[in-house]
Scaffold this active site. Structure first.
Site, PDB file in Angstrom:
ATOM      1  N   GLY D 207       0.791  -1.216   0.000  1.00 62.40           N
ATOM      2  CA  GLY D 207       0.000   0.000   0.000  1.00 62.40           C
ATOM      3  C   GLY D 207       0.822   1.263   0.000  1.00 62.40           C
ATOM      4  O   GLY D 207       1.946   1.276  -0.511  1.00 62.40           O
ATOM      5  N   LEU D 233      -4.404  -5.209  -5.297  1.00 63.81           N
ATOM      6  CA  LEU D 233      -3.337  -4.235  -5.111  1.00 63.81           C
ATOM      7  C   LEU D 233      -2.065  -4.899  -4.593  1.00 63.81           C
ATOM      8  O   LEU D 233      -2.068  -5.563  -3.570  1.00 63.81           O
ATOM      9  CB  LEU D 233      -3.828  -3.179  -4.098  1.00 63.81           C
ATOM     10  CG  LEU D 233      -2.783  -2.184  -3.626  1.00 63.81           C
ATOM     11  CD1 LEU D 233      -2.304  -1.313  -4.767  1.00 63.81           C
ATOM     12  CD2 LEU D 233      -3.342  -1.351  -2.493  1.00 63.81           C
ATOM     13  N   ASP D 234      -0.988  -4.697  -5.269  1.00 64.73           N
ATOM     14  CA  ASP D 234       0.332  -5.189  -4.853  1.00 64.73           C
ATOM     15  C   ASP D 234       0.355  -6.691  -4.615  1.00 64.73           C
ATOM     16  O   ASP D 234       1.145  -7.191  -3.814  1.00 64.73           O
ATOM     17  CB  ASP D 234       0.797  -4.475  -3.567  1.00 64.73           C
ATOM     18  CG  ASP D 234       0.900  -2.978  -3.759  1.00 64.73           C
ATOM     19  OD1 ASP D 234       1.011  -2.538  -4.916  1.00 64.73           O
ATOM     20  OD2 ASP D 234       0.869  -2.262  -2.762  1.00 64.73           O
ATOM     21  N   GLU D 235      -0.521  -7.404  -5.303  1.00 66.29           N
ATOM     22  CA  GLU D 235      -0.630  -8.832  -5.018  1.00 66.29           C
ATOM     23  C   GLU D 235      -0.385  -9.718  -6.232  1.00 66.29           C
ATOM     24  O   GLU D 235      -0.597 -10.916  -6.164  1.00 66.29           O
ATOM     25  CB  GLU D 235      -2.023  -9.151  -4.436  1.00 66.29           C
ATOM     26  CG  GLU D 235      -2.261  -8.616  -3.053  1.00 66.29           C
ATOM     27  CD  GLU D 235      -1.487  -9.358  -1.977  1.00 66.29           C
ATOM     28  OE1 GLU D 235      -0.803 -10.343  -2.288  1.00 66.29           O
ATOM     29  OE2 GLU D 235      -1.561  -8.938  -0.820  1.00 66.29           O
TER      30      GLU D 235
END
Lengths: 289, 289, 289, 289
Positions: D207, D233-235
């Site tokens: 994040g 997100l960011d995964e």
């Protein structure tokens, strides 16, 4: 006088870096910082190193305040052993001239980092013995001087380069893959001022074609070395080194291709250290604060 | 026949490693794996490398199944170019003999890793030209042989060591900081079988006192090199190298002290690669699969 | 008073480490080193750090000479801002107690390094909630206490451990893969004294089975973190971290197997820093000089 | 058809990369390479990976010869298990579109490396939601599209970007510090095609403001992660990660400043792997050959 970037207009103060290098003695830190305190200077950062084997003391002190250079140095001289060396320099942005031959990666990295603020430096000019990097240099609105080495002798070539360098009064000269060996006469004009990147992990593979030598030897790691230039080829005081892993599958050409990343990264880090006045030359070595 | 560790008693299968090394030619992977398939063998892992410059093909194949060594090799020979080299070895635990002088860190690391299963190896014996590592070795219930080099000539000393080594029939011999130079006669008994750890980042600082050499040169990185021993001092095929960062504040003694960590780590990693049959010697280089 | 190792009997001097931690103010280095100079002490090494954001000053000073602790601290107190913290400790060898569960690699590394002088520490005892590491510990002539956690509640178990620890008066307690969570009551007895190794690159993969978590996430690097233990699981001040590269071919078990090398290396480096009094805890962070 | 760079005009051959991904079965390597051999193709390089836990087989084969795509794939389909995935792509230069916000370092690195041949890629266009990187982009004669996100809703903004991307038909889309979160609708247009650089060592500090989070936690290492973008997100599947050492003296701003070097280096390496078709997405992970 150049001002520190974070100065407020009303209460402007100087930020300078004091490098002290002298015979070791008891109480040196107390004496030097005591003089600074008496001058109402704030010590932003202080780092010292004593070479106990050779009995030598080194200190780097970042000072802030209204600095009267002459008075400060005179007072410091009173408390230091004889045969001391002191250097008091502005902490602000430095000016460099870059020498290149044909390869773009080190020059390109410095140009780009300087462009976006990754390296706080004024690139006054680029000098090349070929002209193929002129277009790249001029993209960044930096003057490029083509000083061809053909048809003239080494001395004439170096004289021509020296003439150009002089007009820019650089703080440091960066050899960004400048593939010609500088004569002692040239180097004598700029002691501890010329930074070179050598494309090997010195002292392995001194001299020409280090990547081919590395390939022939079958090494599993290759590296790069940034050093100040003195009169011995690839033998000046080392500032920074780094390495990358390689394996049997790399050809000599692939070693060279991949080595470019570590070359530019090491040169850029060494340059940053030098620009920040973190490097003190000492015999054929460096103290890197 | 030694069995794979994960065998169930009822359905026992072999796990072996096939190393192929021959002139490059079209279809080699298809031909070799085709033979394996025809023998109802499962390929657990397959890695190949082609040296396109020298036209040479290398492949490491981990095979599982009921392996008839002679039949498999005979069938493979039919599909390979002439002058091929094949090696078919059991994937299980290997036996080593360790030679030491006085320093404990490399020996200690191998003993400890072997004790807790970090290194899957049978340490058959340790041979030292001093006796100070006897107590450490015997803590781990491993025989220690003291073969003093004093009062006898080099040949007699090596003969005495050879006699002891022979009785253990080791797969590999590890020089864990054995500080004597082995003669070509000794090495000839064990080609590509003796692993040495040299306490520098070869080819930098070949020979004696590499840490002192490194200190005098003022390098910013030191390293260690594990290599097979051939007849040239510090010149055998490199298996593994690694480095650590150092700075101006390290004395030569501190370089040596800190270098021990990288020495033992590099030797241990190289040994693991060799025990797993991941290293193929090729001229004076290695292919490390 | 413990003496420095290099003392000659006739001219014995102390070597001590002074850690100063106080509000930032002008002239602190001058004042502190001035007091040391007035006490005829030699400063072997001096390192300072100012947290300019929080206005806090930290300094580590290695002193040599005839040190009168009370007089020195009293004189220092006169020149420091109020609410300062000072620590003046002998630079010599420290005593530790190690807590373990079942895994041998971290314990084994500390035992071995201590044995050959790679880590200058006195291992007073090892305490395990299983007994499988007793044999390894006793190889090195160090007492092992088996304090089984079964059949008693957590409080009783911790009380039993505390009783044993107390009798050894350790300078530091090392959790070398001790897999039980300590209660705040236990930790309160030893603030900033208990060093733990967590088998991940914190704050990634807090809590149980970090290698399985790492495998599920498909990370390309795994790590280990050594930290002081406070009352929050895996949340104490970080001392040291390191990583290794991994790839898709590693199973969760292979990640754990390979992670052991970085775990023991990080714990050993963190322990060295702590034993050398190079680590100052500051809020939930550390200053590592 | 795009030709390999080293082709001679007379004897032109194709170089293509075949990625196979299917259920594991005995004899797959033999079968696949057998088909290639029957098509008179030379295997320049072959790498395989079996996920034994999930029983899945992956292989990357670099082929050279006169390749009839349809015939080759049809013949391969005959020997593979059902539900196989195959990808046969030209080994030549790929085309990318780069999305940026305000920061120049990642864009600058890709532009510069592409300029001097450090990265073999065609940069078709750069799209920014601010216009401050227009001048830099145009220095390299690459079109820059300013698509301001202000005054329109997220959907409209993404539609405008999509329109521009489509006209360039890129092989891959690079988010070079594009600081807006893409909607699942956008991502669905380009599955496993969008490469993002996240400025932390994921999964630590997911994040916003990862450098501030890192500073508050007092970590000793920071990193960067390049991953394919999916709907979390960011995964997305991680392609490449790397780290640098930091210490207590770094402010959150200095972490960010220094982190830029590892961000651009990781993004550039990940991009190279993707351009070389070395990355196979597999669930939420990657196999990187």
């Amino acid at each position: 006088m150049k001002k520190n970037q974070s100065d407020t207009p009303a209460l402007s103060v100087d930020r300078k870096i004091l490098i002290t290098d002298c015979e070791d003695a008891q109480g040196l830190i107390a004496k030097i910082t005591g003089v600074c305190f008496a001058h109402h200077l704030n010590i932003v950062k202080n780092t010292e190193f004593v070479d106990h084997q050779q009995g030598r003391f080194f200190m780097r002190t970042v000072l802030e305040g209204h600095i009267d250079d002459d008075a400060l140095l005179a007072d410091l001289r009173l408390v230091l052993p004889e045969q001391n060396h002191m250097k008091l320099v502005d902490a602000g942005r430095k000016r460099i001239v870059i020498l290149v031959t044909k390869e773009a990666h080190c020059l390109g990295d410095i140009l780009m980092k300087s462009y976006y603020g990754g390296l706080d430096v004024e690139i006054a000019a680029v000098i090349g013995n070929y002209d193929n990097l002129q277009a790249l240099t001029e993209k960044f609105d930096i003057p490029f001087h083509h000083v061809c080495h053909q048809g003239i002798d080494r001395q004439q070539h170096e004289m021509a380069i020296l003439e150009i360098i002089k007009q820019y009064s650089p703080d440091y000269i960066v050899l960004a893959k400048f593939m010609r060996i500088l004569t002692p006469e040239f180097v004598a004009h700029y002691p501890n001022t010329i930074i070179n990147i050598h494309h090997s992990f010195l002292p392995a593979f001194i001299g020409a074609s280090p990547y081919r030598q590395a390939w022939e030897r079958g090494v599993k790691i290759i590296g790069a070395t940034a050093h100040f230039v003195n009169n011995c080829l690839d033998e000046g005081p080392i500032i920074k080194q780094d390495v990358i892993n390689v394996d049997h599958s790399f050809s000599a050409e692939e070693l060279a291709h991949n080595g470019r990343d570590v070359e530019k990264s090491v040169l850029s880090k060494a340059l940053q250290l030098v620009l920040d006045e973190q490097v003190v030359v000492y015999g054929n070595k460096t103290v890197v604060f």
